[in-house]
Scaffold this active site. Sequence first.
Site, PDB file in Angstrom:
ATOM      1  N   ASN A 139      14.638 -14.620 -23.858  1.00  0.00           N
ATOM      2  CA  ASN A 139      15.522 -15.783 -23.635  1.00  0.00           C
ATOM      3  C   ASN A 139      15.879 -16.023 -22.170  1.00  0.00           C
ATOM      4  O   ASN A 139      16.981 -15.693 -21.725  1.00  0.00           O
ATOM      5  CB  ASN A 139      16.823 -15.635 -24.427  1.00  0.00           C
ATOM      6  CG  ASN A 139      16.575 -15.695 -25.906  1.00  0.00           C
ATOM      7  OD1 ASN A 139      15.861 -16.565 -26.389  1.00  0.00           O
ATOM      8  ND2 ASN A 139      17.125 -14.741 -26.625  1.00  0.00           N
TER       9      ASN A 139
ATOM     10  N   LYS B  67      15.909 -24.726 -25.046  1.00  0.00           N
ATOM     11  CA  LYS B  67      16.429 -23.500 -25.668  1.00  0.00           C
ATOM     12  C   LYS B  67      17.949 -23.590 -25.765  1.00  0.00           C
ATOM     13  O   LYS B  67      18.572 -24.462 -25.164  1.00  0.00           O
ATOM     14  CB  LYS B  67      16.071 -22.295 -24.801  1.00  0.00           C
ATOM     15  CG  LYS B  67      14.639 -22.224 -24.382  1.00  0.00           C
ATOM     16  CD  LYS B  67      13.807 -21.656 -25.515  1.00  0.00           C
ATOM     17  CE  LYS B  67      12.375 -21.507 -25.114  1.00  0.00           C
ATOM     18  NZ  LYS B  67      12.200 -20.794 -23.867  1.00  0.00           N
TER      19      LYS B  67
ATOM     20  N   ARG C 257      22.042 -13.074 -29.533  1.00  0.00           N
ATOM     21  CA  ARG C 257      20.919 -13.022 -28.586  1.00  0.00           C
ATOM     22  C   ARG C 257      21.425 -12.428 -27.265  1.00  0.00           C
ATOM     23  O   ARG C 257      22.627 -12.394 -27.006  1.00  0.00           O
ATOM     24  CB  ARG C 257      20.392 -14.450 -28.269  1.00  0.00           C
ATOM     25  CG  ARG C 257      19.708 -15.176 -29.394  1.00  0.00           C
ATOM     26  CD  ARG C 257      18.390 -14.544 -29.794  1.00  0.00           C
ATOM     27  NE  ARG C 257      17.705 -15.343 -30.806  1.00  0.00           N
ATOM     28  CZ  ARG C 257      17.964 -15.298 -32.108  1.00  0.00           C
ATOM     29  NH1 ARG C 257      18.904 -14.494 -32.560  1.00  0.00           N
ATOM     30  NH2 ARG C 257      17.296 -16.041 -32.960  1.00  0.00           N
TER      31      ARG C 257
ATOM     32  N   LYS D   5      25.020 -30.481 -24.488  1.00  0.00           N
ATOM     33  CA  LYS D   5      25.990 -30.955 -25.487  1.00  0.00           C
ATOM     34  C   LYS D   5      27.406 -30.960 -24.902  1.00  0.00           C
ATOM     35  O   LYS D   5      28.189 -31.878 -25.148  1.00  0.00           O
ATOM     36  CB  LYS D   5      25.950 -30.057 -26.727  1.00  0.00           C
ATOM     37  CG  LYS D   5      24.671 -30.225 -27.547  1.00  0.00           C
ATOM     38  CD  LYS D   5      24.651 -29.213 -28.702  1.00  0.00           C
ATOM     39  CE  LYS D   5      23.322 -29.221 -29.433  1.00  0.00           C
ATOM     40  NZ  LYS D   5      23.287 -28.225 -30.522  1.00  0.00           N
TER      41      LYS D   5
ATOM     42  N   TYR E 213       4.010 -18.217 -33.035  1.00  0.00           N
ATOM     43  CA  TYR E 213       4.151 -18.013 -31.589  1.00  0.00           C
ATOM     44  C   TYR E 213       4.128 -16.516 -31.269  1.00  0.00           C
ATOM     45  O   TYR E 213       3.445 -16.066 -30.339  1.00  0.00           O
ATOM     46  CB  TYR E 213       5.468 -18.671 -31.162  1.00  0.00           C
ATOM     47  CG  TYR E 213       5.901 -18.420 -29.746  1.00  0.00           C
ATOM     48  CD1 TYR E 213       5.274 -19.053 -28.672  1.00  0.00           C
ATOM     49  CD2 TYR E 213       6.981 -17.577 -29.473  1.00  0.00           C
ATOM     50  CE1 TYR E 213       5.704 -18.831 -27.370  1.00  0.00           C
ATOM     51  CE2 TYR E 213       7.418 -17.364 -28.179  1.00  0.00           C
ATOM     52  CZ  TYR E 213       6.771 -17.986 -27.131  1.00  0.00           C
ATOM     53  OH  TYR E 213       7.199 -17.767 -25.855  1.00  0.00           O
TER      54      TYR E 213
ATOM     55  N   ARG F  56      19.023 -10.381 -31.865  1.00  0.00           N
ATOM     56  CA  ARG F  56      17.957  -9.860 -31.001  1.00  0.00           C
ATOM     57  C   ARG F  56      18.539  -9.435 -29.664  1.00  0.00           C
ATOM     58  O   ARG F  56      19.247 -10.195 -29.016  1.00  0.00           O
ATOM     59  CB  ARG F  56      16.904 -10.947 -30.778  1.00  0.00           C
ATOM     60  CG  ARG F  56      15.876 -10.564 -29.727  1.00  0.00           C
ATOM     61  CD  ARG F  56      14.801 -11.624 -29.576  1.00  0.00           C
ATOM     62  NE  ARG F  56      13.951 -11.667 -30.734  1.00  0.00           N
ATOM     63  CZ  ARG F  56      13.219 -12.721 -31.097  1.00  0.00           C
ATOM     64  NH1 ARG F  56      13.277 -13.819 -30.385  1.00  0.00           N
ATOM     65  NH2 ARG F  56      12.445 -12.667 -32.155  1.00  0.00           N
TER      66      ARG F  56
ATOM     67  N   GLY G 122       8.548 -23.867 -27.005  1.00  0.00           N
ATOM     68  CA  GLY G 122       9.848 -24.534 -26.966  1.00  0.00           C
ATOM     69  C   GLY G 122      10.872 -23.647 -27.636  1.00  0.00           C
ATOM     70  O   GLY G 122      10.584 -22.475 -27.894  1.00  0.00           O
TER      71      GLY G 122
ATOM     72  N   SER H  25       6.536 -12.184 -25.030  1.00  0.00           N
ATOM     73  CA  SER H  25       7.848 -12.612 -25.502  1.00  0.00           C
ATOM     74  C   SER H  25       8.478 -11.596 -26.447  1.00  0.00           C
ATOM     75  O   SER H  25       7.771 -10.871 -27.164  1.00  0.00           O
ATOM     76  CB  SER H  25       7.673 -13.946 -26.232  1.00  0.00           C
ATOM     77  OG  SER H  25       8.823 -14.251 -26.971  1.00  0.00           O
TER      78      SER H  25
HETATM   79  P1  NAD Z   1       7.551 -24.120 -20.155  1.00  0.00           P
HETATM   80  O1  NAD Z   1       7.227 -24.874 -21.406  1.00  0.00           O
HETATM   81  O2  NAD Z   1       8.579 -24.703 -19.246  1.00  0.00           O
HETATM   82  O3  NAD Z   1       6.239 -23.844 -19.313  1.00  0.00           O
HETATM   83  C1  NAD Z   1       4.987 -23.706 -19.904  1.00  0.00           C
HETATM   84  C2  NAD Z   1       4.040 -24.623 -19.175  1.00  0.00           C
HETATM   85  O4  NAD Z   1       2.720 -24.473 -19.740  1.00  0.00           O
HETATM   86  C3  NAD Z   1       4.408 -26.108 -19.306  1.00  0.00           C
HETATM   87  O5  NAD Z   1       4.616 -26.687 -18.040  1.00  0.00           O
HETATM   88  C4  NAD Z   1       3.211 -26.727 -20.014  1.00  0.00           C
HETATM   89  O6  NAD Z   1       2.873 -28.030 -19.545  1.00  0.00           O
HETATM   90  C5  NAD Z   1       2.110 -25.733 -19.675  1.00  0.00           C
HETATM   91  N1  NAD Z   1       1.019 -25.862 -20.635  1.00  0.00           N
HETATM   92  C6  NAD Z   1       1.110 -25.942 -21.993  1.00  0.00           C
HETATM   93  N2  NAD Z   1      -0.097 -26.116 -22.525  1.00  0.00           N
HETATM   94  C7  NAD Z   1      -0.978 -26.162 -21.485  1.00  0.00           C
HETATM   95  C8  NAD Z   1      -2.380 -26.335 -21.400  1.00  0.00           C
HETATM   96  N3  NAD Z   1      -3.113 -26.507 -22.509  1.00  0.00           N
HETATM   97  N4  NAD Z   1      -2.964 -26.333 -20.176  1.00  0.00           N
HETATM   98  C9  NAD Z   1      -2.215 -26.180 -19.045  1.00  0.00           C
HETATM   99  N5  NAD Z   1      -0.885 -26.004 -19.061  1.00  0.00           N
HETATM  100  C10 NAD Z   1      -0.269 -26.008 -20.277  1.00  0.00           C
HETATM  101  O7  NAD Z   1       7.975 -22.644 -20.632  1.00  0.00           O
HETATM  102  P2  NAD Z   1       8.680 -21.467 -19.830  1.00  0.00           P
HETATM  103  O8  NAD Z   1      10.012 -21.267 -20.423  1.00  0.00           O
HETATM  104  O9  NAD Z   1       8.546 -21.672 -18.364  1.00  0.00           O
HETATM  105  O10 NAD Z   1       7.778 -20.233 -20.279  1.00  0.00           O
HETATM  106  C11 NAD Z   1       6.749 -19.687 -19.461  1.00  0.00           C
HETATM  107  C12 NAD Z   1       6.075 -18.545 -20.212  1.00  0.00           C
HETATM  108  O11 NAD Z   1       7.037 -17.546 -20.550  1.00  0.00           O
HETATM  109  C13 NAD Z   1       5.408 -18.967 -21.512  1.00  0.00           C
HETATM  110  O12 NAD Z   1       4.216 -18.251 -21.688  1.00  0.00           O
HETATM  111  C14 NAD Z   1       6.417 -18.544 -22.559  1.00  0.00           C
HETATM  112  O13 NAD Z   1       5.800 -18.318 -23.810  1.00  0.00           O
HETATM  113  C15 NAD Z   1       6.979 -17.282 -21.937  1.00  0.00           C
HETATM  114  N6  NAD Z   1       8.310 -16.961 -22.441  1.00  0.00           N
HETATM  115  C16 NAD Z   1       9.367 -17.750 -22.103  1.00  0.00           C
HETATM  116  C17 NAD Z   1      10.615 -17.428 -22.587  1.00  0.00           C
HETATM  117  C18 NAD Z   1      11.825 -18.261 -22.233  1.00  0.00           C
HETATM  118  O14 NAD Z   1      12.920 -17.921 -22.709  1.00  0.00           O
HETATM  119  N7  NAD Z   1      11.702 -19.324 -21.463  1.00  0.00           N
HETATM  120  C19 NAD Z   1      10.807 -16.322 -23.425  1.00  0.00           C
HETATM  121  C20 NAD Z   1       9.703 -15.559 -23.760  1.00  0.00           C
HETATM  122  C21 NAD Z   1       8.460 -15.876 -23.238  1.00  0.00           C
END
Ligand code: NAD
Length: 322
Positions: free
Chosen positions: A176, A190, A218, A198, A147, A282, A76, A116
């Site tokens: 991001n 985010k 950022r 908001k 994380y 960042r 998150g 990330s």
């Molecule tokens: P998101 O939370 O929308 O998607 C992640 C998904 O993983 C969710 O739908 C969640 O239900 C699923 N999940 C969590 N635990 C689980 C489990 N135990 N079994 C099965 N599914 C599970 O996040 P996102 O923004 O789409 O991010 C996707 C990936 O990109 C992640 O690995 C995140 O760490 C990485 N990431 C995202 C960002 C960003 O800015 N959004 C930045 C850096 C890295």
Amino acid sequence: MSQRALVTGAGGFIGSHLVTYLRRQGWWVRGVDQKRPEFGETDADEFLVGDLRDPAVATAACEGIDEVYALAADMGGMGFISRDPATILHNNALINLNTIRAAQQAGVGRYFLASSACIYPEHIQDTPDATALREADAFPANPQDSYGWEKLMAELLCRYYHEQYGMEVRVARYHNIYGPEGTYDGGREKAPAAMCRKVALAPAGGAVEVWGDGSQTRSFCYVDDCVEGTYRLMRSDHREPLNIGSDRLVTIDELARLVFAAAGRDDLGIEHVDGPQGVRGRNSDNTELRRVLGWEPAVSLEKGLLETYRWIAEELAARGAA
Ligand code: NAD
């Protein structure tokens, strides 16, 4: 027969966009997630609902698959990441350990990990005029939170699966990512989505809350660029981690003003309140990205925020909230 891809986290924000993108490229796609997409139906050919902390779910998900895109994560925004560090490390380590092992055992040809910018050391991100982060800056390691440590472990896992099993691995460090169909309330959202919500809910002449003094910085990357970069990286022969992000640095106050402009709300002000801010500054250094892929994100922050704001405002209106 078309090639078969698995997208883990396919019920999430980037995962659901990636499923759509891969289908358009002609792939047969299986999605797996513990929940179905929150906003609209999945484009996946097949969708498994399951918990990847259970190795049996990972095994079933990888069966018959040519390439895996590992995006599932318990994650998150700053509010969430700073609150539950043990849970985040525990859950994400299990997800990543199970998924890569299942992929290796199923003979998957190529494995992508969504890492990330949070893996970068905290002590090189302590000023708002952030020096852009180069891939080589990751070590000696000192991520700010659990994380980031877990993502670093997952990156190493990819490296060792390549060394030990010859598995083809690709690792992106996302910076991001934002856009339509991302979480915009509930505590996991985010900064860009929170700001759009908001602004959409602000009364005329009101003030929008910004965590901290608003001068933390950022860069923000639009989701269409993120999935295109992901696919280009997967098609490349580059096994080392690569930044996927924008290198346009803005303060959080500037982000707020850009959302005011996207919404046509010149009546709004900013109110600074206490809240978790993460690192001070960042940015993504895209030198390596340009060298390796001959490509970098192209969607401007103004255009991306306009799309995101419109979508969130419509969602809120449909819920009767705005
Ligand atoms: P998101 O939370 O929308 O998607 C992640 C998904 O993983 C969710 O739908 C969640 O239900 C699923 N999940 C969590 N635990 C689980 C489990 N135990 N079994 C099965 N599914 C599970 O996040 P996102 O923004 O789409 O991010 C996707 C990936 O990109 C992640 O690995 C995140 O760490 C990485 N990431 C995202 C960002 C960003 O800015 N959004 C930045 C850096 C890295």
